[in-house]
Design an enzyme around this catalytic site. Structure first.
Site, short mmCIF file in Angstrom:
data_model
loop_
_atom_site.label_atom_id
_atom_site.label_comp_id
_atom_site.label_asym_id
_atom_site.label_seq_id
_atom_site.Cartn_x
_atom_site.Cartn_y
_atom_site.Cartn_z
N ASP A 30 12.55 -19.44 -8.27
CA ASP A 30 13.70 -20.35 -8.46
C ASP A 30 14.97 -19.58 -8.15
O ASP A 30 15.16 -18.45 -8.61
CB ASP A 30 13.72 -20.86 -9.90
CG ASP A 30 14.71 -21.98 -10.10
OD1 ASP A 30 14.29 -23.10 -10.45
OD2 ASP A 30 15.94 -21.75 -9.91
N ILE A 31 15.84 -20.21 -7.35
CA ILE A 31 17.06 -19.53 -6.91
C ILE A 31 17.94 -19.12 -8.09
O ILE A 31 18.67 -18.13 -8.02
CB ILE A 31 17.82 -20.43 -5.90
CG1 ILE A 31 18.76 -19.61 -5.04
CG2 ILE A 31 18.55 -21.57 -6.60
CD1 ILE A 31 19.24 -20.37 -3.80
N ASN A 87 10.37 -31.14 -15.78
CA ASN A 87 11.36 -32.19 -16.07
C ASN A 87 11.06 -33.42 -15.24
O ASN A 87 10.85 -33.31 -14.02
CB ASN A 87 12.76 -31.67 -15.76
CG ASN A 87 13.14 -30.47 -16.62
OD1 ASN A 87 12.68 -30.35 -17.75
ND2 ASN A 87 13.97 -29.59 -16.08
N GLN A 94 15.83 -33.52 -14.77
CA GLN A 94 15.33 -33.30 -13.40
C GLN A 94 16.49 -33.45 -12.44
O GLN A 94 17.22 -34.45 -12.47
CB GLN A 94 14.22 -34.31 -13.07
CG GLN A 94 13.58 -34.03 -11.70
CD GLN A 94 12.40 -34.94 -11.39
OE1 GLN A 94 12.14 -35.90 -12.11
NE2 GLN A 94 11.70 -34.64 -10.31
N HIS A 100 8.03 -30.51 -9.75
CA HIS A 100 7.92 -29.05 -9.84
C HIS A 100 7.73 -28.62 -11.28
O HIS A 100 8.16 -29.29 -12.22
CB HIS A 100 9.17 -28.37 -9.26
CG HIS A 100 10.45 -28.90 -9.82
ND1 HIS A 100 11.03 -30.07 -9.36
CD2 HIS A 100 11.26 -28.45 -10.79
CE1 HIS A 100 12.15 -30.30 -10.02
NE2 HIS A 100 12.30 -29.34 -10.92
N PHE A 101 7.08 -27.48 -11.43
CA PHE A 101 6.88 -26.86 -12.73
C PHE A 101 7.62 -25.54 -12.74
O PHE A 101 7.46 -24.71 -11.84
CB PHE A 101 5.38 -26.63 -13.00
CG PHE A 101 4.62 -27.91 -13.17
CD1 PHE A 101 4.23 -28.67 -12.07
CD2 PHE A 101 4.32 -28.38 -14.44
CE1 PHE A 101 3.56 -29.87 -12.23
CE2 PHE A 101 3.64 -29.58 -14.60
CZ PHE A 101 3.26 -30.32 -13.51
N HIS A 102 8.46 -25.36 -13.76
CA HIS A 102 9.17 -24.09 -13.96
C HIS A 102 8.29 -23.15 -14.78
O HIS A 102 7.73 -23.56 -15.81
CB HIS A 102 10.45 -24.29 -14.78
CG HIS A 102 11.50 -25.12 -14.16
ND1 HIS A 102 12.59 -24.57 -13.53
CD2 HIS A 102 11.68 -26.47 -14.08
CE1 HIS A 102 13.40 -25.53 -13.10
NE2 HIS A 102 12.86 -26.70 -13.43
#
Ligand code: 5GP
Ligand code: ZN
Length: 142
Positions: A30-31, A87, A94, A100-102
């Site tokens: 993740d950026i 989310n 979101q 997506h999953f963090h």
């Protein structure tokens, strides 16, 4: 779908720091790096969020969650725990509408990630809880 930044990350139009990919998923940093090692897993198939997963997509994507979790944990002995966050919908924070999953490694209580769970248990009778559970149960699919 052409405007989807995560589809562009999958096709390479937008660069990313890749961790892993196969036919079904891409895993990349993740950026924001909320904590060091903050990672995203996305399905290669564009679906907006968890509500759009059919059984086949779920079977191909979701079993990889524990594999990624263990790899992140093993990657750094300073990682003491891991929050996995998914989310769904703007109200649920979101901001990118490609599911997506963090994976957010945790280093200390005072690191840069936090969640709040308010305890509202005293507001509910057992009958009200049974009614809520029953309404959810009735809507379970195969
Ligand atoms: P959400 O708020 O939808 O749950 O999370 C979206 C996440 O995507 C955010 O944590 C954000 O930092 C990350 N993100 C947004 N744009 C990019 C990008 O271009 N590259 C990467 N690697 N992550 C991004
Ligand atoms: Zn997409």
């Amino acid at each position: 779908m052409n405007d989807c930044i995560f589809c562009k990350i999958i096709d390479g139009t937008i660069p990313s720091v890749s961790v892993y990919e196969d036919d079904d998923i891409k895993v990349f940093l993740d950026i924001s790096q909320t904590t060091p090692g903050h990672t995203l897993m996305i399905p290669k198939k564009h679906v907006a969020n968890i509500f759009d997963y059919d059984n086949s997509l779920a079977r191909h994507v979701l079993p990889k969650i524990p594999v990624i979790a263990r790899a992140i944990k093993k990657s750094n002995p300073q990682i003491l725990g891991l929050n996995i966050v998914n989310n769904n919908g703007e109200i649920a924070y979101q901001s990118v509408f490609h599911s997506h999953f963090h994976f957010i490694p945790r280093f200390a209580a005072s690191d840069d990630f936090a969640m709040t769970f308010k305890d509202n248990s005293s507001n509910y009778s057992s009958e009200e809880l049974e009614e809520i559970a029953s309404r959810i149960h009735k809507n379970m699919e195969d």
